[in-house]
Design an enzyme around this catalytic site. Sequence first.
Site, mmCIF file in Angstrom:
data_model
loop_
_atom_site.group_PDB
_atom_site.id
_atom_site.type_symbol
_atom_site.label_atom_id
_atom_site.label_comp_id
_atom_site.label_asym_id
_atom_site.label_seq_id
_atom_site.Cartn_x
_atom_site.Cartn_y
_atom_site.Cartn_z
ATOM 1 N N HIS A 96 12.933 -79.836 30.913
ATOM 2 C CA HIS A 96 13.050 -80.273 29.521
ATOM 3 C C HIS A 96 11.939 -81.246 29.142
ATOM 4 O O HIS A 96 11.594 -81.375 27.957
ATOM 5 C CB HIS A 96 14.414 -80.932 29.291
ATOM 6 C CG HIS A 96 14.725 -81.178 27.846
ATOM 7 N ND1 HIS A 96 15.046 -80.164 26.959
ATOM 8 C CD2 HIS A 96 14.746 -82.328 27.121
ATOM 9 C CE1 HIS A 96 15.261 -80.674 25.760
ATOM 10 N NE2 HIS A 96 15.082 -81.983 25.825
ATOM 11 N N LYS A 115 19.980 -74.103 18.725
ATOM 12 C CA LYS A 115 20.794 -75.304 18.604
ATOM 13 C C LYS A 115 21.065 -75.670 17.153
ATOM 14 O O LYS A 115 22.157 -76.111 16.804
ATOM 15 C CB LYS A 115 20.108 -76.469 19.319
ATOM 16 C CG LYS A 115 20.999 -77.683 19.499
ATOM 17 C CD LYS A 115 20.365 -78.701 20.422
ATOM 18 C CE LYS A 115 21.310 -79.876 20.669
ATOM 19 N NZ LYS A 115 20.720 -80.872 21.583
ATOM 20 N N ARG A 152 13.074 -74.886 23.860
ATOM 21 C CA ARG A 152 14.106 -75.278 24.807
ATOM 22 C C ARG A 152 14.215 -74.221 25.901
ATOM 23 O O ARG A 152 13.843 -73.059 25.706
ATOM 24 C CB ARG A 152 15.447 -75.446 24.110
ATOM 25 C CG ARG A 152 15.449 -76.512 23.009
ATOM 26 C CD ARG A 152 16.803 -76.578 22.316
ATOM 27 N NE ARG A 152 16.831 -77.612 21.289
ATOM 28 C CZ ARG A 152 16.541 -77.406 20.001
ATOM 29 N NH1 ARG A 152 16.182 -76.182 19.597
ATOM 30 N NH2 ARG A 152 16.590 -78.395 19.129
ATOM 31 N N TYR A 167 9.160 -90.024 18.588
ATOM 32 C CA TYR A 167 7.776 -89.896 19.033
ATOM 33 C C TYR A 167 6.807 -90.676 18.144
ATOM 34 O O TYR A 167 5.609 -90.695 18.402
ATOM 35 C CB TYR A 167 7.363 -88.418 19.021
ATOM 36 C CG TYR A 167 8.282 -87.516 19.800
ATOM 37 C CD1 TYR A 167 8.167 -87.405 21.191
ATOM 38 C CD2 TYR A 167 9.269 -86.777 19.175
ATOM 39 C CE1 TYR A 167 9.014 -86.578 21.914
ATOM 40 C CE2 TYR A 167 10.121 -85.944 19.891
ATOM 41 C CZ TYR A 167 9.984 -85.848 21.252
ATOM 42 O OH TYR A 167 10.829 -85.030 21.966
ATOM 43 N N HIS A 205 14.238 -79.498 15.072
ATOM 44 C CA HIS A 205 15.181 -80.602 14.898
ATOM 45 C C HIS A 205 15.859 -80.498 13.539
ATOM 46 O O HIS A 205 15.198 -80.246 12.525
ATOM 47 C CB HIS A 205 14.460 -81.953 14.980
ATOM 48 C CG HIS A 205 14.117 -82.356 16.380
ATOM 49 N ND1 HIS A 205 13.169 -83.328 16.677
ATOM 50 C CD2 HIS A 205 14.597 -81.928 17.585
ATOM 51 C CE1 HIS A 205 13.091 -83.466 17.984
ATOM 52 N NE2 HIS A 205 13.936 -82.636 18.549
ATOM 53 N N ARG A 265 9.148 -80.044 26.893
ATOM 54 C CA ARG A 265 9.372 -80.082 25.444
ATOM 55 C C ARG A 265 8.938 -81.443 24.897
ATOM 56 O O ARG A 265 8.273 -81.515 23.864
ATOM 57 C CB ARG A 265 10.850 -79.820 25.161
ATOM 58 C CG ARG A 265 11.278 -79.895 23.694
ATOM 59 C CD ARG A 265 12.723 -79.423 23.573
ATOM 60 N NE ARG A 265 13.334 -79.782 22.312
ATOM 61 C CZ ARG A 265 13.240 -79.063 21.189
ATOM 62 N NH1 ARG A 265 12.515 -77.966 21.169
ATOM 63 N NH2 ARG A 265 13.854 -79.442 20.088
#
Length: 354
Positions: free
Chosen positions: A291, A228, A194, A326, A317, A294
């Site tokens: 972004h 995150k 990120r 994806y 994640h 990514r």
Amino acid sequence: MVARYMRGAWWCDFRYKGQRYRRKSPISSKKMAEELERQLRTNLIEGRPIDASPEPVPTFRKFSAEWLHMYAEVNNKQSEIDSKERILRLHLVTFLGRYKLDAIKAHHIARYVASKKNQGLHNKTINNTLTVLRRCLVSAVEWHLLKEVPRMPWLKVAKPAMAWLTAEESELMLAEVPQKYHCLALCALHTGMRRGELLALRWENINFSKGFLTVAASDYKGQATTTKSSKTRKIPLTSRLLHALQAHRHLRGPFVFCQDSGEKLTRHMIRRIVPRAVEAAGIQKERINFHALRHSFASQLVMKGAPLRAVQELLGHSRIEMTERYAHLSPHALSQSVLLLDGDPNSGHQVDTK
């Protein structure tokens, strides 16, 4: 809970820590007797005199300010605190602030949603504000200021199409990135980090001898915060990125990507790097911002057959559902599933297709 009808009236009659309590309901009904018993128990549990008047229910304006301090500032990162504060100030408090908590009903929230739709807000934005409202009211229930949370009228949101670059487009874009930002863009493409994680990357986080880097922090308004997911992760370095980082090494300070003075780069400084490079390369795609690099990293991995679990770990994640966006890019996802009908070629049960 015991509600009794005695001598022409409803009473609550219960025991707490071995002692018996009996009180006449001010309104003679079973429901009110049960409510009185709940209030009396609450007083005893919280150490107040049993017959103390219940605390007045605060307005949403007052409670939300306390909630921001008592809940959000304790449990959330600064970026999340700022987001909740902004949603409360700009949206929720202006519409619901004057109501007491127990006066906020489902139809008030429905009117709020309708007003935001009329203002032109997207469904996703409105749902984000409802998420904050619900969490706020859940806390009110947990703190015994509210009985239940009203129903939230969630709006349908179409899954947004992801913007990303193919391997060929990535090379065209990189060729147009200014030299001082080339290693930064390559690192984003080859690690999926990120933007805040890249700005917080330190030389000490890169292991040149073993060929990997550690994502341990993120940058928010110039301050180092956790990632995150609040977890560190290790990402192997491609040989191309390893050589680029070695050539990029400098003595201007601890941060890998910084200004000429050694000070941190800001998000604003790198915001236009990718859109300008994409435009210069003649790539006809919309919404390709920083972004999107990514997304490009993840998309290109999946297209080459990388397992989704591995991609999840690399991206950091917290839930596999986020990575499954994806999945449709996998070249084997459909063909391998259909070929299962042929059976295991070593089992002796395959179908004769001649």
